[in-house]
Write an enzyme that holds these catalytic residues in place. Structure first.
Site, PDB file in Angstrom:
ATOM      1  N   GLY A  28      27.398  44.262  33.253  1.00 26.10           N
ATOM      2  CA  GLY A  28      26.654  45.426  33.720  1.00 26.10           C
ATOM      3  C   GLY A  28      26.475  45.456  35.218  1.00 26.10           C
ATOM      4  CG  LEU A  30      28.788  48.975  34.581  1.00 25.02           C
ATOM      5  CD1 LEU A  30      29.092  50.108  33.593  1.00 25.02           C
ATOM      6  CD2 LEU A  30      29.660  47.755  34.276  1.00 25.02           C
ATOM      7  CG  HIS A  31      30.972  46.668  40.932  1.00 27.54           C
ATOM      8  ND1 HIS A  31      32.319  46.433  40.758  1.00 27.54           N
ATOM      9  CD2 HIS A  31      30.346  45.503  40.645  1.00 27.54           C
ATOM     10  CE1 HIS A  31      32.500  45.180  40.400  1.00 27.54           C
ATOM     11  NE2 HIS A  31      31.325  44.584  40.317  1.00 27.54           N
ATOM     12  N   GLY A  33      34.773  48.082  40.783  1.00 24.80           N
ATOM     13  CA  GLY A  33      35.649  47.056  40.207  1.00 24.80           C
ATOM     14  C   GLY A  33      35.694  47.208  38.693  1.00 24.80           C
ATOM     15  CG  HIS A  34      32.193  46.385  36.386  1.00 29.83           C
ATOM     16  ND1 HIS A  34      31.118  46.324  37.242  1.00 29.83           N
ATOM     17  CD2 HIS A  34      32.310  45.140  35.856  1.00 29.83           C
ATOM     18  CE1 HIS A  34      30.596  45.105  37.219  1.00 29.83           C
ATOM     19  NE2 HIS A  34      31.308  44.366  36.398  1.00 29.83           N
ATOM     20  CD  GLN A  58      28.849  34.522  31.797  1.00 24.41           C
ATOM     21  OE1 GLN A  58      29.295  34.951  30.748  1.00 24.41           O
ATOM     22  NE2 GLN A  58      29.304  34.946  32.976  1.00 24.41           N
ATOM     23  CD  GLN A 150      35.318  35.652  33.807  1.00 26.94           C
ATOM     24  OE1 GLN A 150      34.192  35.230  33.901  1.00 26.94           O
ATOM     25  NE2 GLN A 150      35.599  36.942  33.966  1.00 26.94           N
ATOM     26  CB  SER A 182      30.616  40.846  43.522  1.00 25.41           C
ATOM     27  OG  SER A 182      29.688  40.035  42.826  1.00 25.41           O
TER      28      SER A 182
HETATM   29  P1  AMP Z   1      31.215  40.867  35.495  1.00 28.49           P
HETATM   30  O1  AMP Z   1      30.377  42.042  35.078  1.00 28.49           O
HETATM   31  O2  AMP Z   1      30.960  40.449  36.908  1.00 28.49           O
HETATM   32  O3  AMP Z   1      31.153  39.739  34.498  1.00 28.49           O
HETATM   33  O4  AMP Z   1      32.716  41.367  35.488  1.00 28.49           O
HETATM   34  C1  AMP Z   1      33.285  41.992  34.378  1.00 28.49           C
HETATM   35  C2  AMP Z   1      34.759  42.155  34.622  1.00 28.49           C
HETATM   36  O5  AMP Z   1      34.979  42.920  35.805  1.00 28.49           O
HETATM   37  C3  AMP Z   1      35.493  40.808  34.835  1.00 28.49           C
HETATM   38  O6  AMP Z   1      36.755  40.879  34.194  1.00 28.49           O
HETATM   39  C4  AMP Z   1      35.642  40.758  36.334  1.00 28.49           C
HETATM   40  O7  AMP Z   1      36.738  39.975  36.771  1.00 28.49           O
HETATM   41  C5  AMP Z   1      35.873  42.221  36.650  1.00 28.49           C
HETATM   42  N1  AMP Z   1      35.554  42.497  38.064  1.00 28.49           N
HETATM   43  C6  AMP Z   1      34.440  42.155  38.729  1.00 28.49           C
HETATM   44  N2  AMP Z   1      34.538  42.522  40.025  1.00 28.49           N
HETATM   45  C7  AMP Z   1      35.754  43.102  40.174  1.00 28.49           C
HETATM   46  C8  AMP Z   1      36.450  43.668  41.280  1.00 28.49           C
HETATM   47  N3  AMP Z   1      35.922  43.735  42.494  1.00 28.49           N
HETATM   48  N4  AMP Z   1      37.689  44.173  41.062  1.00 28.49           N
HETATM   49  C9  AMP Z   1      38.253  44.120  39.814  1.00 28.49           C
HETATM   50  N5  AMP Z   1      37.640  43.586  38.742  1.00 28.49           N
HETATM   51  C10 AMP Z   1      36.409  43.082  38.910  1.00 28.49           C
END
Ligand code: AMP
Length: 273
Positions: A28, A30-31, A33-34, A58, A150, A182
């Site tokens: 969550g 969310l940005h 990247g997500h 984790q 990961q 992030s």
């Molecule tokens: P998280 O919510 O941080 O656990 O991330 C969920 C998914 O989004 C994971 O597969 C991350 O690798 C991916 N993710 C996080 N940040 C980015 C980013 N800047 N660009 C691409 N994927 C991302």
């Protein structure tokens, strides 16, 4: 978009659908990247499932589990806008019971780099991803290269446990200036955000060094350390796509990983060469 909080209901809904299922697991806040993961899934799959679950197993003792940024209202809007069909938002006790069977990350590659700073972290990641895969049974699961270790470990789990899911890798999305998006970037002050730009600068520099013909890992790492000298560097690693340390860069087969702590925030980034 249907918002679902129980395993039973999500399973029931998904089993009644036809077509391929694309799955994007997240924690969550969310940005972009997500949402880039969601866009990839929309292109490939018929049904898009996103999960938002801040996975307690984790987080190590003393980490930011309680304070991890959470904003379900904003996240729901983002999911709606990005064409999510099913948003899975379980509570912790929906996913975990006491005294459970769980997965262990591999002893070596689960405990190097980020795994050495956060022993047990990747076991928690694999445990929850395994559970989520069993609930959703996705055709494709989308993960970011931003979290390269990961991603590697999830691919290894899929292989080791003969799971019927195809893992799709998505490139890192960056803010202007190059800082990788992030959820934890909100912890950074404007000064720290400025300092953090050195990370991407060092990675682009390393790529340039490789392009000029210098392939020695020691030399590349030495030069990157110069650029990162003002930061608290935990790891610079030049590894194969399987996370074995390599003495010399092989184009098309290498990842350069940087892990630094800026203020109270651990920032991970990398470049695939
Ligand atoms: P998280 O919510 O941080 O656990 O991330 C969920 C998914 O989004 C994971 O597969 C991350 O690798 C991916 N993710 C996080 N940040 C980015 C980013 N800047 N660009 C691409 N994927 C991302």
């Amino acid at each position: 978009m249907k918002v679902i909080t129980t395993v039973l209901e999500l399973k029931k809904e998904l089993r009644s659908q036809s077509g391929s299922i694309g799955f994007v697991p997240t924690m969550g806040s969310l940005h972009d990247g997500h949402t880039s993961l969601m866009s990839e899934a929309k292109l490939k799959d018929d049904i898009l499932v996103v999960s938002i679950f801040v996975n307690p197993t984790q987080f190590l003792e003393g980490e930011d589990l309680e304070n991890y940024p959470r904003d379900n209202k904003a996240d729901k809007l983002i999911c709606e806008k990005n064409g999510v069909d099913f948003l899975f938002l379980p509570q912790v006790d929906e996913i975990y019971r006491v005294d459970e069977v769980s997965l262990n990350a591999p002893n070596v590659k689960g405990y190097i780099l980020e795994g050495s700073e956060r022993p047990g972290h990747f076991s928690g990641v694999l445990t929850v991803v395994n559970k989520l895969f069993n609930i959703v049974k996705p055709t494709h699961a989308y993960f970011g290269r931003k979290d390269a270790q990961q991603l590697f470990l999830i691919k290894q789990m899929v292989q080791n446990l003969y799971m019927d899911v195809i893992v799709i890798e998505v490139d890192t999305l960056r803010e202007e200036g190059g800082l990788a998006q992030s959820s934890r970037n909100i912890y950074l002050s404007s000064r720290e955000r400025e300092d953090a730009l050195r990370i991407y600068e060092s990675l682009i520099f390393a790529k340039g060094v490789v392009s000029s013909g210098e392939l020695s890992s020691d030399i590349i790492e030495f030069e990157m350390r110069e650029i990162l000298s003002a930061l608290d560097v935990e790891h610079i690693a030049i590894v194969s796509r399987e996370f074995d340390a390599i003495k010399s860069v092989k184009i098309g087969e290498t990842i350069i990983v940087v892990e630094v702590v800026v203020g109270i925030t651990r920032l991970l980034d990398n470049i695939y060469i």
